[in-house]
Design an enzyme around this catalytic site. Sequence first.
Site, PDB file in Angstrom:
ATOM      1  N   ARG A 139      37.045  35.561  42.314  1.00 14.82           N
ATOM      2  CA  ARG A 139      36.990  36.298  43.489  1.00 14.82           C
ATOM      3  C   ARG A 139      35.832  37.340  44.020  1.00 14.82           C
ATOM      4  NH1 ARG A 139      39.470  36.690  37.699  1.00 14.82           N
ATOM      5  NH2 ARG A 139      40.569  36.934  37.552  1.00 14.82           N
ATOM      6  N   LYS A 164      36.766  39.760  35.348  1.00 19.32           N
ATOM      7  CA  LYS A 164      37.674  40.553  35.440  1.00 19.32           C
ATOM      8  C   LYS A 164      38.637  40.860  34.212  1.00 19.32           C
ATOM      9  CE  LYS A 164      41.284  42.947  38.243  1.00 19.32           C
ATOM     10  NZ  LYS A 164      42.688  42.429  38.981  1.00 19.32           N
ATOM     11  N   HIS A 218      41.486  38.572  48.972  1.00 19.41           N
ATOM     12  CA  HIS A 218      41.750  38.368  47.633  1.00 19.41           C
ATOM     13  C   HIS A 218      43.023  36.490  48.156  1.00 19.41           C
ATOM     14  CE1 HIS A 218      42.099  38.722  43.109  1.00 19.41           C
ATOM     15  NE2 HIS A 218      43.517  38.236  43.084  1.00 19.41           N
ATOM     16  N   ARG A 221      42.402  33.722  47.422  1.00 23.20           N
ATOM     17  CA  ARG A 221      41.935  33.051  46.360  1.00 23.20           C
ATOM     18  C   ARG A 221      43.826  32.068  46.008  1.00 23.20           C
ATOM     19  NH1 ARG A 221      39.827  33.679  40.500  1.00 23.20           N
ATOM     20  NH2 ARG A 221      42.215  34.138  38.940  1.00 23.20           N
ATOM     21  N   HIS A 244      42.937  32.002  34.509  1.00 25.29           N
ATOM     22  CA  HIS A 244      44.172  33.336  34.355  1.00 25.29           C
ATOM     23  C   HIS A 244      44.328  32.353  33.131  1.00 25.29           C
ATOM     24  CE1 HIS A 244      44.906  33.334  38.715  1.00 25.29           C
ATOM     25  NE2 HIS A 244      45.550  34.655  37.856  1.00 25.29           N
ATOM     26  N   TYR A 253      50.126  33.406  41.390  1.00 22.94           N
ATOM     27  CA  TYR A 253      48.618  32.916  43.156  1.00 22.94           C
ATOM     28  C   TYR A 253      49.014  31.769  43.355  1.00 22.94           C
ATOM     29  CZ  TYR A 253      45.527  36.692  41.556  1.00 22.94           C
ATOM     30  OH  TYR A 253      45.140  37.894  41.077  1.00 22.94           O
TER      31      TYR A 253
END
Length: 282
Positions: A139, A164, A218, A221, A244, A253
Amino acid sequence: MADLLARYEAEMTVKKRGTDRERYKLRVIRSHPIAGLPLAKLSTVAVSQYRDDRLRVVQGGTVRRELAILQHCLEVARKEWGTPLLTNPVQSVTLPEPSRARDQRLEAEAGQKLHAAIGSAHAWYLRPLMELAIETGMRRGELLALLWSHVSLEKRTAHLPITKNGHARTVALTPKAIEVLRALPRTDPRVFPVSGNAVRLAWERLRVRAGLPGLRFHDLRHEAVSRFFEAGLSIPEVALMSGHRDTRMLMRYTHLRPEDVAEKLARAASVKETSIPTLGIP
């Protein structure tokens, strides 16, 4: 309400990892008429009006996040600050539908436009920042917090102690990522000694110059995760890179190109045809 929001920022927001992002959201809320209301007039009607006003400007996911901050602020005020609120009006408001998962990838043409536009950019860090985002799946905040002491070019890894979701992870570095890191100057403990706001503004200018106003940082990513799968990495291996912990979120994603899958199937079929001996059956 404005007084409560100011206290919330001073006592609660500063303790969070996403301090800058939440401060920006608080500024948005304070710029709305709801911030000028006495607490005695803060009602579900007022919160609903805020929701509807914001939905005319931004998507539902953004409004949901702003309302979550407002709700938490009021809840802390009720339970810990002795604020005379019998109920939390945000809890009775219908939240907007969450935004649909983005499926945008960095197509070859868009990538060429970005690199062409960045040639005249004064922000030296944009090109390596973009390249590392695509090569590692990190990120923006993780890249900006990355320390040289956590990078091992010998082991080809970069360690992220703060992420995060709160779980540290170590990312494997591709040959391209190592090349980018080797070319960067080591004048600061951080790999990218710039602020998040500076990057945000530089990115906004870059995507306007490139003619890609809808592209988000983003999205790089998303591109990285899709490339990991296309390179043949397994789900656990991709999760190791991206951080994740929920397979369903990881799939959100992942945006594989059907034509690439078709090409892979064609290659597999070709190998199968050449490897199976003929039995003389017409």
